[in-house]
Design a protein around this motif. Structure first.
Motif: not given
Length: 280
Positions: A131-139, A66-75, A162-168
């Motif tokens: 992953f949602l917070l940005g600690a990505k690892s394909r393996p 939900a937070a990611i959706a809000h940030v993506r909407a600039d809210d 991630s949420l941080y990516d969306e914030f930036l």
């Protein structure tokens, strides 16, 4: 004793929605199935600890998306309550380790063998939160290859911002000098700390009135990271207390692996910017 009827309580509940039916308590309370034979007294604690954690993690995932959706909407403003809630859920998860820590090494050793290769390391929901917070690892997807649906879900989160990516990206849209390669990149990888991002965040931190919502959002993210690290530390100390330095049931190095995870930072520039701030 108070008569329920005198208190106005509904007592004729045949064919009506009840507390137990609403919460599916028959299914929920029937999901604890110890494998030790005869059932070891403390295995129920172990199962409930982990099932409860998974329920809380389900809520964290719900809130982070939900937070990611809000940030993506600039809210940003709705995120403040959402992330405050996540922080309190994280506190619940951290405090639960104190309950599991009442399990002594001798008691756990009596039923640990029934777990086989099962391990919290395999938690898909914990992986989703990372992953949602940005600690990505394909393996890490390989751990879930046996479950096509879960693997596909995690692969989707791996590729998504991630949420941080969306914030930036939000900061870039509002004119702050976030470098283009921090906002347009392969989101399945971990981006190394970037001094240019630190410089952009410094503008937010040195003018909090002008950038109040971004400033508040940044601090809420720091709350989440700090709470994640507290959870990880409590996990480490509980593991050390119960099994010492044995390997984990899932094959990891156990406490050694958990200690290495404490070095990971989710939002590195939000910590680096503190070093760069000018003092009055």
């Amino acid at each position: 004793m108070t008569d329920p009827a005198h208190a106005g309580a509904h007592t004729d509940l045949a064919d009506r929605l009840t507390y137990a039916r609403y919460l599916a308590l028959d299914e929920l309370l029937g999901a604890q199935r110890p494998r030790s034979d005869p059932p070891h007294h403390d295995e129920l604690l172990f199962i409930i600890q982990h099932q409860t954690s998974e329920l809380w993690m389900k809520l964290i995932i719900h809130e982070l998306r939900a937070a990611i959706a809000h940030v993506r909407a600039d809210d940003l403003e709705p995120c403040f309550k959402i992330l405050a809630r996540v922080k309190h859920v994280q506190s619940q998860l951290s405090s639960q380790w104190a309950v599991l820590a009442t399990l002594t090494p001798t008691e756990y050793a009596q039923f640990r063998g029934v777990l086989g290769p099962a391990s919290g390391f395999q938690s898909a929901q914990h992986r989703a939160i990372e992953f949602l917070l940005g600690a990505k690892s394909r393996p890490m997807l390989a751990v879930h290859a046996h479950d096509a649906q879960t693997h596909a879900w995690l692969a989707e989160l791996l590729e998504a911002p991630s949420l941080y990516d969306e914030f930036l990206m939000h900061l870039a849209r509002r004119g702050l000098p976030i470098p283009a390669d921090a906002a347009d990149r392969d989101f399945s990888t971990v981006r190394p700390p970037d001094p240019r991002v630190v410089a952009a965040l410094r503008l937010v931190y040195e003018s909090p009135t002008e950038h109040w919502d971004a400033y508040e959002m940044a601090e809420k993210l720091v709350d989440i990271e700090e709470s994640m690290q507290v959870w990880r530390f409590r996990h480490l100390k509980t593991v050390e207390r119960i099994i010492g330095f044995k390997r984990g049931t899932g094959g990891t190095a156990g406490a050694e692996y958990l200690r290495r995870m404490l070095d990971h930072r989710f939002f590195p520039e939000l910590y680096d910017v503190r070093t760069e701030l000018r003092e009055a």
